[in-house]
Structure formats: structure tokens, C-alpha cells
Motif scaffolding. Sequence first.
Motif, PDB file in Angstrom:
ATOM      1  N   GLY A   1       6.527  -7.547  -6.451  1.00  0.00           N
ATOM      2  CA  GLY A   1       5.555  -6.833  -5.637  1.00  0.00           C
ATOM      3  C   GLY A   1       4.951  -5.699  -6.432  1.00  0.00           C
ATOM      4  N   VAL A   2       3.807  -5.182  -5.943  1.00  0.00           N
ATOM      5  CA  VAL A   2       3.164  -4.075  -6.646  1.00  0.00           C
ATOM      6  C   VAL A   2       2.721  -3.017  -5.639  1.00  0.00           C
ATOM      7  CG1 VAL A   2       0.926  -5.291  -6.646  1.00  0.00           C
ATOM      8  CG2 VAL A   2       1.304  -3.405  -8.238  1.00  0.00           C
ATOM      9  N   VAL A   3       3.043  -1.773  -5.943  1.00  0.00           N
ATOM     10  CA  VAL A   3       2.628  -0.638  -5.117  1.00  0.00           C
ATOM     11  C   VAL A   3       1.235  -0.212  -5.570  1.00  0.00           C
ATOM     12  CG1 VAL A   3       3.095   1.761  -4.504  1.00  0.00           C
ATOM     13  CG2 VAL A   3       4.994   0.137  -4.711  1.00  0.00           C
ATOM     14  N   VAL A   4       0.312  -0.163  -4.627  1.00  0.00           N
ATOM     15  CA  VAL A   4      -1.073   0.186  -4.951  1.00  0.00           C
ATOM     16  C   VAL A   4      -1.522   1.367  -4.103  1.00  0.00           C
ATOM     17  CG1 VAL A   4      -3.448  -0.645  -5.148  1.00  0.00           C
ATOM     18  CG2 VAL A   4      -1.550  -2.245  -5.466  1.00  0.00           C
TER      19      VAL A   4
ATOM     20  N   VAL B   1       5.981   4.821   1.111  1.00  0.00           N
ATOM     21  CA  VAL B   1       5.680   6.195   1.506  1.00  0.00           C
ATOM     22  C   VAL B   1       6.437   7.165   0.604  1.00  0.00           C
ATOM     23  CG1 VAL B   1       5.785   7.887   3.385  1.00  0.00           C
ATOM     24  CG2 VAL B   1       5.302   5.478   3.895  1.00  0.00           C
ATOM     25  N   VAL B   2       5.709   8.147   0.065  1.00  0.00           N
ATOM     26  CA  VAL B   2       6.327   9.130  -0.823  1.00  0.00           C
ATOM     27  C   VAL B   2       6.129  10.537  -0.265  1.00  0.00           C
ATOM     28  CG1 VAL B   2       6.431  10.092  -3.154  1.00  0.00           C
ATOM     29  CG2 VAL B   2       5.876   7.677  -2.831  1.00  0.00           C
ATOM     30  N   ASP B   3       7.221  11.255  -0.110  1.00  0.00           N
ATOM     31  CA  ASP B   3       7.181  12.663   0.292  1.00  0.00           C
ATOM     32  C   ASP B   3       7.121  13.498  -0.990  1.00  0.00           C
ATOM     33  OD1 ASP B   3       7.714  15.259   1.135  1.00  0.00           O
ATOM     34  OD2 ASP B   3       9.121  14.626   2.683  1.00  0.00           O
ATOM     35  N   LEU B   4       5.913  13.812  -1.425  1.00  0.00           N
ATOM     36  CA  LEU B   4       5.751  14.530  -2.693  1.00  0.00           C
ATOM     37  C   LEU B   4       6.362  15.924  -2.640  1.00  0.00           C
ATOM     38  CD1 LEU B   4       2.090  13.466  -3.547  1.00  0.00           C
ATOM     39  CD2 LEU B   4       4.162  12.717  -4.710  1.00  0.00           C
TER      40      LEU B   4
ATOM     41  N   PRO C   1       0.825  -1.211   0.000  1.00  0.00           N
ATOM     42  CA  PRO C   1       0.000   0.000   0.000  1.00  0.00           C
ATOM     43  C   PRO C   1       0.860   1.262   0.000  1.00  0.00           C
ATOM     44  CG  PRO C   1      -0.758  -1.557   1.668  1.00  0.00           C
ATOM     45  CD  PRO C   1       0.583  -2.035   1.201  1.00  0.00           C
ATOM     46  N   ALA C   2       0.379   2.277  -0.723  1.00  0.00           N
ATOM     47  CA  ALA C   2       1.117   3.535  -0.839  1.00  0.00           C
ATOM     48  C   ALA C   2       0.478   4.622  -0.003  1.00  0.00           C
ATOM     49  CB  ALA C   2       1.172   3.967  -2.299  1.00  0.00           C
ATOM     50  N   ILE C   3       1.323   5.384   0.671  1.00  0.00           N
ATOM     51  CA  ILE C   3       0.884   6.592   1.362  1.00  0.00           C
ATOM     52  C   ILE C   3       1.688   7.745   0.781  1.00  0.00           C
ATOM     53  CG2 ILE C   3       0.717   7.828   3.559  1.00  0.00           C
ATOM     54  CD1 ILE C   3       0.445   5.191   4.990  1.00  0.00           C
ATOM     55  N   ASP C   4       1.046   8.547  -0.070  1.00  0.00           N
ATOM     56  CA  ASP C   4       1.700   9.707  -0.678  1.00  0.00           C
ATOM     57  C   ASP C   4       1.389  10.941   0.155  1.00  0.00           C
ATOM     58  OD1 ASP C   4       2.383   7.894  -2.583  1.00  0.00           O
ATOM     59  OD2 ASP C   4       1.529   8.986  -4.283  1.00  0.00           O
ATOM     60  N   LEU C   5       2.424  11.637   0.574  1.00  0.00           N
ATOM     61  CA  LEU C   5       2.272  12.767   1.489  1.00  0.00           C
ATOM     62  C   LEU C   5       2.453  14.111   0.798  1.00  0.00           C
ATOM     63  CD1 LEU C   5       4.448  11.283   4.373  1.00  0.00           C
ATOM     64  CD2 LEU C   5       1.947  11.375   4.313  1.00  0.00           C
ATOM     65  N   LYS C   6       1.509  15.000   1.046  1.00  0.00           N
ATOM     66  CA  LYS C   6       1.611  16.380   0.559  1.00  0.00           C
ATOM     67  C   LYS C   6       1.054  17.279   1.650  1.00  0.00           C
ATOM     68  CE  LYS C   6       0.726  19.180  -3.574  1.00  0.00           C
ATOM     69  NZ  LYS C   6       0.071  20.377  -3.003  1.00  0.00           N
ATOM     70  N   GLU C   7       1.933  18.122   2.176  1.00  0.00           N
ATOM     71  CA  GLU C   7       1.556  19.031   3.266  1.00  0.00           C
ATOM     72  C   GLU C   7       0.924  18.267   4.436  1.00  0.00           C
ATOM     73  OE1 GLU C   7      -0.917  21.908   1.356  1.00  0.00           O
ATOM     74  OE2 GLU C   7       0.739  22.767   0.204  1.00  0.00           O
TER      75      GLU C   7
ATOM     76  N   LYS D   1      -0.788  15.554   4.445  1.00  0.00           N
ATOM     77  CA  LYS D   1      -2.023  14.825   4.143  1.00  0.00           C
ATOM     78  C   LYS D   1      -1.740  13.661   3.189  1.00  0.00           C
ATOM     79  CE  LYS D   1      -5.131  18.824   4.624  1.00  0.00           C
ATOM     80  NZ  LYS D   1      -4.127  19.818   5.028  1.00  0.00           N
ATOM     81  N   VAL D   2      -2.647  12.667   3.198  1.00  0.00           N
ATOM     82  CA  VAL D   2      -2.540  11.534   2.285  1.00  0.00           C
ATOM     83  C   VAL D   2      -3.265  11.902   0.991  1.00  0.00           C
ATOM     84  CG1 VAL D   2      -3.077   9.101   1.918  1.00  0.00           C
ATOM     85  CG2 VAL D   2      -2.507   9.909   4.219  1.00  0.00           C
ATOM     86  N   VAL D   3      -2.530  11.897  -0.118  1.00  0.00           N
ATOM     87  CA  VAL D   3      -3.098  12.327  -1.397  1.00  0.00           C
ATOM     88  C   VAL D   3      -2.723  11.350  -2.498  1.00  0.00           C
ATOM     89  CG1 VAL D   3      -2.829  14.733  -0.666  1.00  0.00           C
ATOM     90  CG2 VAL D   3      -1.116  13.716  -2.176  1.00  0.00           C
ATOM     91  N   ARG D   4      -3.326  11.542  -3.659  1.00  0.00           N
ATOM     92  CA  ARG D   4      -2.892  10.872  -4.881  1.00  0.00           C
ATOM     93  C   ARG D   4      -2.883  11.905  -5.998  1.00  0.00           C
ATOM     94  NH1 ARG D   4       0.054   6.680  -4.646  1.00  0.00           N
ATOM     95  NH2 ARG D   4      -0.548   6.022  -6.716  1.00  0.00           N
TER      96      ARG D   4
END
Length: 234
Positions: A216-219, A51-54, A7-13, A15-18
Motif C-alpha cells: 500500500g502507499v500513503v498519499v 492519520v498523523v498527530d504532528l 489517504p493521509a490526514i496530517d493534523l496540526k492544531e 487543521k489538515v496540513v502537509r
Amino acid sequence: MKNFIIPAIDLKEGKVVRLFKGDFEKTKVYSSSPEDMAKLFEELGFKRLHVVDLDGSLEGMPLNLPSIRLIRKAFSGSIEVGGGIRSVETCKVLHEEGIEFFVVGTLAVREPRTFERMVELFPERVILAVDSKGGKVAVGGWKEESSTSPQELALKYENIPIWGYLYTNIDRDGTLEGVDTKPYVEFKGYTKKPVLASGGVASLEDVKKLMGIVEGVVVGKAIYEGRINLRELL
């Protein structure tokens, strides 16, 4: 299946976003609490988080470290972090926070010697991000296109102790269009190391298509939009 899906958690400010195809102007917020999302993935029994720090990917340094710290406290499995990791010092900071893997792409293209030094200091813990857009590797938060192909990048670093690769099909990322397996099949022909896939997953059928091709796959969006019911995996 839960050992295959990351599972992916993309972070922007904070918050969890896509994003849609990596476009920062096309952002959708799914949660204001990354910690709660990490707790949910923990409860569901997942073993690894992406986890991605956008914000960090644009600025070249981590900007969501407080959120990453909360995610680390909430999740007991392995965590891989990407976005703005452009120095050995940043890896050391993340290491001190208990992060197992560092996802690095731009540095590998722009500063090969620094990247190799990073891998030397953290063997088997650096994941080379191969972010493909139109057949070329994108860098700088996917804002710039390099002249390097995914295959060239793989061949360049195949013989140093990176953990493996994260191959993202940017043209499908965040679109829910479904997975195109061809790029991953081609890429696997150039490496003996593990490859993680990312981009376009819209259903469990897409996940199944990738099993046997990659490790593996990031979703992300398919989970947040309810296309994949995680509780069914229990």
C-alpha cells in the motif's frame, strides 16, 4: 487502486496540513476541518486512512485527540494513527476511540522493551514506522537521527507480531518529486511482513510504480495539490 492508496490526514492544531520533508517551519494548511476530509474519503470509497498527530509527534503524546475522534465518526473503514504514541496507555486510549492500527517509530528505537510489550498487548495492530533520512532512522518527530539503519530496525522486530511496516522516505516526503522505488525494494528483502510506502508520490504513475513492490502507499500532498484526482478513481 483505492484499496492500494491510503489517504493521509496530517493534523496540526486541529487543521489538515502537509509538511515539506518533515520541516515544521514549512507547513501548508489545506483544511480547517479534518472531519470533512474524512467524509470525502468515505464518500469516495477508500477503505483505510492514515492519520498523523504532528503536534503529538513532538510532544510524545497525542494532542489532536478531538480531531481524531471526529475523523473516526466520519470514516467507516480502518484508521491507522501515528504521532506521539510512546506508551501502552496511549494505545489503550486510541483503542477505546475505535482506532484499528497504531503507527509507532520512536518508541521502537528508544525503548525496545516497552515497544515489545505494546505489540504483545495489541498483536497485529502495531505498524512499525521506519522513517528513513540519509540512510538512518529518524525519531522524535523526525527531529533526531538515530544510529540505526532501516534494515537493522526491520531485522530487530521481524519475529514479533507487528502488523508490518510503514517505510517513509523523509528526503522526498511532501516534495512531489516522485517516488524512488529502490529503498522499498531493498527493504522488502529484509521482511516477509506487509510494507506500506510513503514519501514523494506526485502522480498516479508513482502509485503504479509501487504496485507489486509494497502492499500500500500513503498519499497526502499529491491529493491535496490536485496531482491525483480521486474522483477519477471512481
